[in-house]
Design a protein around this motif. Structure first.
Motif, PDB file in Angstrom:
ATOM      1  N   THR A  13      22.148  16.922 -35.335  1.00 11.14           N
ATOM      2  CA  THR A  13      20.762  17.251 -35.052  1.00 11.14           C
ATOM      3  C   THR A  13      19.896  16.132 -35.622  1.00 11.14           C
ATOM      4  O   THR A  13      20.362  15.319 -36.430  1.00 11.14           O
ATOM      5  CB  THR A  13      20.353  18.592 -35.673  1.00 11.14           C
ATOM      6  N   HIS A  14      18.639  16.080 -35.198  1.00 11.07           N
ATOM      7  CA  HIS A  14      17.758  15.027 -35.719  1.00 11.07           C
ATOM      8  C   HIS A  14      17.608  15.139 -37.236  1.00 11.07           C
ATOM      9  O   HIS A  14      17.599  14.123 -37.948  1.00 11.07           O
ATOM     10  CB  HIS A  14      16.391  15.115 -35.040  1.00 11.07           C
ATOM     11  N   LEU A  15      17.512  16.369 -37.732  1.00 12.30           N
ATOM     12  CA  LEU A  15      17.344  16.558 -39.167  1.00 12.30           C
ATOM     13  C   LEU A  15      18.612  16.163 -39.924  1.00 12.30           C
ATOM     14  O   LEU A  15      18.552  15.519 -40.974  1.00 12.30           O
ATOM     15  CB  LEU A  15      16.965  18.010 -39.451  1.00 12.30           C
ATOM     16  N   THR A  16      19.782  16.552 -39.401  1.00 10.63           N
ATOM     17  CA  THR A  16      21.048  16.193 -40.053  1.00 10.63           C
ATOM     18  C   THR A  16      21.249  14.683 -40.063  1.00 10.63           C
ATOM     19  O   THR A  16      21.680  14.095 -41.066  1.00 10.63           O
ATOM     20  CB  THR A  16      22.220  16.875 -39.332  1.00 10.63           C
ATOM     21  N   LEU A  17      20.917  14.033 -38.947  1.00  8.58           N
ATOM     22  CA  LEU A  17      21.079  12.584 -38.875  1.00  8.58           C
ATOM     23  C   LEU A  17      20.108  11.868 -39.822  1.00  8.58           C
ATOM     24  O   LEU A  17      20.464  10.867 -40.456  1.00  8.58           O
ATOM     25  CB  LEU A  17      20.866  12.118 -37.438  1.00  8.58           C
ATOM     26  N   ALA A  18      18.883  12.381 -39.940  1.00 12.32           N
ATOM     27  CA  ALA A  18      17.916  11.782 -40.868  1.00 12.32           C
ATOM     28  C   ALA A  18      18.380  11.933 -42.315  1.00 12.32           C
ATOM     29  O   ALA A  18      18.253  11.003 -43.122  1.00 12.32           O
ATOM     30  CB  ALA A  18      16.549  12.427 -40.673  1.00 12.32           C
ATOM     31  N   ASP A  19      18.938  13.103 -42.660  1.00  7.40           N
ATOM     32  CA  ASP A  19      19.438  13.314 -44.017  1.00  7.40           C
ATOM     33  C   ASP A  19      20.637  12.409 -44.300  1.00  7.40           C
ATOM     34  O   ASP A  19      20.756  11.846 -45.402  1.00  7.40           O
ATOM     35  CB  ASP A  19      19.812  14.782 -44.189  1.00  7.40           C
TER      36      ASP A  19
ATOM     37  N   THR B 222      21.740   4.947 -46.743  1.00  4.85           N
ATOM     38  CA  THR B 222      20.948   3.724 -46.879  1.00  4.85           C
ATOM     39  C   THR B 222      19.770   3.851 -47.842  1.00  4.85           C
ATOM     40  O   THR B 222      19.161   2.843 -48.192  1.00  4.85           O
ATOM     41  CB  THR B 222      20.406   3.289 -45.501  1.00  4.85           C
ATOM     42  N   GLY B 223      19.430   5.081 -48.232  1.00  7.21           N
ATOM     43  CA  GLY B 223      18.278   5.271 -49.087  1.00  7.21           C
ATOM     44  C   GLY B 223      16.951   5.310 -48.341  1.00  7.21           C
ATOM     45  O   GLY B 223      15.896   5.427 -48.967  1.00  7.21           O
ATOM     46  N   ILE B 224      16.982   5.212 -47.014  1.00  6.85           N
ATOM     47  CA  ILE B 224      15.760   5.255 -46.212  1.00  6.85           C
ATOM     48  C   ILE B 224      15.459   6.708 -45.878  1.00  6.85           C
ATOM     49  O   ILE B 224      16.235   7.373 -45.195  1.00  6.85           O
ATOM     50  CB  ILE B 224      15.920   4.431 -44.919  1.00  6.85           C
ATOM     51  N   ARG B 225      14.332   7.206 -46.359  1.00  7.74           N
ATOM     52  CA  ARG B 225      13.961   8.599 -46.127  1.00  7.74           C
ATOM     53  C   ARG B 225      12.973   8.665 -44.953  1.00  7.74           C
ATOM     54  O   ARG B 225      11.905   8.057 -44.995  1.00  7.74           O
ATOM     55  CB  ARG B 225      13.327   9.206 -47.375  1.00  7.74           C
ATOM     56  N   VAL B 226      13.372   9.387 -43.922  1.00  9.49           N
ATOM     57  CA  VAL B 226      12.507   9.572 -42.756  1.00  9.49           C
ATOM     58  C   VAL B 226      12.486  11.056 -42.403  1.00  9.49           C
ATOM     59  O   VAL B 226      13.393  11.816 -42.778  1.00  9.49           O
ATOM     60  CB  VAL B 226      13.003   8.751 -41.540  1.00  9.49           C
TER      61      VAL B 226
ATOM     62  N   GLU C 154      12.160  14.274 -39.542  1.00  3.48           N
ATOM     63  CA  GLU C 154      12.839  14.611 -38.284  1.00  3.48           C
ATOM     64  C   GLU C 154      12.145  13.963 -37.091  1.00  3.48           C
ATOM     65  O   GLU C 154      12.797  13.521 -36.145  1.00  3.48           O
ATOM     66  CB  GLU C 154      12.874  16.129 -38.126  1.00  3.48           C
ATOM     67  N   THR C 155      10.810  13.895 -37.124  1.00  2.27           N
ATOM     68  CA  THR C 155      10.076  13.299 -36.007  1.00  2.27           C
ATOM     69  C   THR C 155      10.375  11.816 -35.863  1.00  2.27           C
ATOM     70  O   THR C 155      10.465  11.296 -34.742  1.00  2.27           O
ATOM     71  CB  THR C 155       8.567  13.506 -36.213  1.00  2.27           C
ATOM     72  N   ALA C 156      10.535  11.095 -36.978  1.00  2.55           N
ATOM     73  CA  ALA C 156      10.865   9.668 -36.907  1.00  2.55           C
ATOM     74  C   ALA C 156      12.248   9.466 -36.297  1.00  2.55           C
ATOM     75  O   ALA C 156      12.462   8.541 -35.501  1.00  2.55           O
ATOM     76  CB  ALA C 156      10.793   9.038 -38.297  1.00  2.55           C
ATOM     77  N   MET C 157      13.203  10.330 -36.659  1.00  6.91           N
ATOM     78  CA  MET C 157      14.535  10.221 -36.078  1.00  6.91           C
ATOM     79  C   MET C 157      14.514  10.581 -34.595  1.00  6.91           C
ATOM     80  O   MET C 157      15.230   9.983 -33.778  1.00  6.91           O
ATOM     81  CB  MET C 157      15.509  11.125 -36.838  1.00  6.91           C
ATOM     82  N   ARG C 158      13.669  11.535 -34.229  1.00 13.59           N
ATOM     83  CA  ARG C 158      13.554  11.885 -32.812  1.00 13.59           C
ATOM     84  C   ARG C 158      12.993  10.713 -32.005  1.00 13.59           C
ATOM     85  O   ARG C 158      13.461  10.419 -30.897  1.00 13.59           O
ATOM     86  CB  ARG C 158      12.675  13.121 -32.644  1.00 13.59           C
ATOM     87  N   ASP C 159      12.003  10.001 -32.570  1.00 16.91           N
ATOM     88  CA  ASP C 159      11.450   8.823 -31.899  1.00 16.91           C
ATOM     89  C   ASP C 159      12.503   7.722 -31.771  1.00 16.91           C
ATOM     90  O   ASP C 159      12.591   7.044 -30.739  1.00 16.91           O
ATOM     91  CB  ASP C 159      10.234   8.299 -32.666  1.00 16.91           C
ATOM     92  N   PHE C 160      13.304   7.543 -32.818  1.00 11.93           N
ATOM     93  CA  PHE C 160      14.374   6.534 -32.760  1.00 11.93           C
ATOM     94  C   PHE C 160      15.363   6.874 -31.646  1.00 11.93           C
ATOM     95  O   PHE C 160      15.771   5.990 -30.871  1.00 11.93           O
ATOM     96  CB  PHE C 160      15.084   6.468 -34.112  1.00 11.93           C
ATOM     97  N   CYS C 161      15.753   8.118 -31.564  1.00 10.41           N
ATOM     98  CA  CYS C 161      16.706   8.536 -30.529  1.00 10.41           C
ATOM     99  C   CYS C 161      16.125   8.354 -29.130  1.00 10.41           C
ATOM    100  O   CYS C 161      16.825   7.939 -28.208  1.00 10.41           O
ATOM    101  CB  CYS C 161      17.123   9.985 -30.748  1.00 10.41           C
TER     102      CYS C 161
END
Length: 369
Positions: free
Chosen positions: A110-116, A122-126, A128-135
């Motif tokens: 899920t977007h939230l699981t992938l962001a976590d 990598t230490g990059i905190r984003v 769920e919306t940022a991961m959705r935009d990336f996808c």
């Protein structure tokens, strides 16, 4: 300001852009330049396009200095993405492997699981919306996954794939290779998304009937021909005869083998190989009797938990959509007619069957694909 002069090439370029562009503002700018080239006053051009004279002057100045490229909208680069583009191949590789291969106790991304997971790696905190935009930028979308049985033996599957590939190459002339499977069509409709008013949950009627129709089908993987038999199982009949499901299905499968033997007689086919799974009704006294009666029939059993090695599995979903999808049946006869009619459609179109079966038993593909 002097009159704008256009060459035939420039005029054709502007007219082509005016006809093809989907950007309204660019279309207005092209039209302003063309109207100015025809000698129309700037005040009238501004009134026709609903803008100001100052904007018309800017459009003409931009075209004089930059041509058509100068008229195009210069979008601002925007904020730098929170997820660096150099990490895109790594993230896409995580998505291909799945969360299980990445050491997570998750079945789906899920977007939230992938962001976590990105934050932990990598230490990059984003968010769920940022991961959705990336996808969305990298054409990653939601799919319904396909199950893969973890209890399967990959070694045996690869061996079966190679053996089936050899049989497929030998299947010519007097040797027929069939993919055989069964499907179940119940009287109770399958619930799916339906239209309804807000606050009113839709209700679908059902008679709670446990009657089903079992469909036996064998597809020729080289010719696309389908041989089938339907077996209707009624609740009251099951209660009277006292036979188990396995016993009844053994008899039905034996009769299906007789149908296959009549469709592929021994006078024309030296060997007919039916690729089957390990269902309990694929063995037993009725099946042995049918094989003794027609010795040119041969059963090839796939390894356990290997539905991906059975091409005919790809036929059931379009058959259900064509025959029983979104349909209420009142009688068993109506239910039996639906898959029979759907099978008749594919029986008359062997090329459509071959298209559904795909490249059966390609040795270059993985057994787990």
């Amino acid at each position: 300001m002097s009159r704008l002069e256009l060459s035939e090439e420039q005029r054709s370029e502007l007219e082509a852009c005016f006809r093809t562009t989907e950007e309204r503002r660019l279309r207005d700018r092209c039209q302003a330049v063309l109207m100015a080239a025809r000698g129309r006053p700037q005040q009238q051009i501004a009134e026709d396009l609903g803008t100001t004279t100052r904007n018309i002057q800017r459009f003409l100045a931009r075209y004089r200095t930059g041509g058509l490229q100068g008229l195009k909208i210069q979008w601002a680069p925007g904020k730098t993405p929170l997820i660096p583009e150099e990490l895109a191949p790594t993230i896409l590789d995580w998505i291909r492997q799945g969360p299980g291969a990445c050491g997570l106790k998750r079945a789906n991304w899920t977007h939230l699981t992938l962001a976590d997971f990105l934050h932990r790696q990598t230490g990059i905190r984003v968010r769920e919306t940022a991961m959705r935009d990336f996808c969305r930028r990298h054409d990653v979308r939601l799919y319904r996954p396909t199950y893969r049985f973890l209890r399967a033996d990959p070694v045996r599957q690869q061996q079966a794939l190679l053996a089936l590939s050899e049989k497929l190459q030998a299947a010519a002339g007097d040797i027929a290779l069939l993919s055989q499977d069964e499907a179940r069509f119940p009287m109770v409709p399958t619930l799916t998304a339906t239209l309804g008013l807000k606050g009113e949950r839709p209700v679908i009627g059902t008679r709670d009937c446990k009657d089903v129709v079992h469909t036996f089908a064998s597809a020729n993987v080289t010719a696309g021909e389908v041989t089938s038999r339907l077996y209707g199982s009624r609740t009251r009949t099951r209660r009277k005869d006292g036979l188990s499901k396995t016993k009844r299905m053994q008899v039905a499968f034996a009769h299906h083998l007789l149908d296959v033997a009549r469709a592929y007689p021994a006078a024309q086919h030296r060997e007919v190989v039916l690729v089957i799974d390990n269902a309990p009704w694929h063995r037993g006294l009725p099946v042995d009797w049918a094989l003794r009666r027609y010795p040119h029939l041969t059963l090839y059993r796939l390894p356990p938990y290997s539905p991906q090695l059975q091409p005919i599995e790809r036929l059931w979903r379009p058959l259900r959509q064509r025959a029983t999808h979104n349909t209420l049946f009142d009688e068993m006869a109506e239910l039996q007619h639906a898959p029979r009619s759907g099978l008749g459609y594919y029986r008359a179109r062997p090329q459509a069957v071959l298209s559904l079966l795909g490249s059966a038993w390609n040795p270059t593909q993985s057994a787990e694909a």
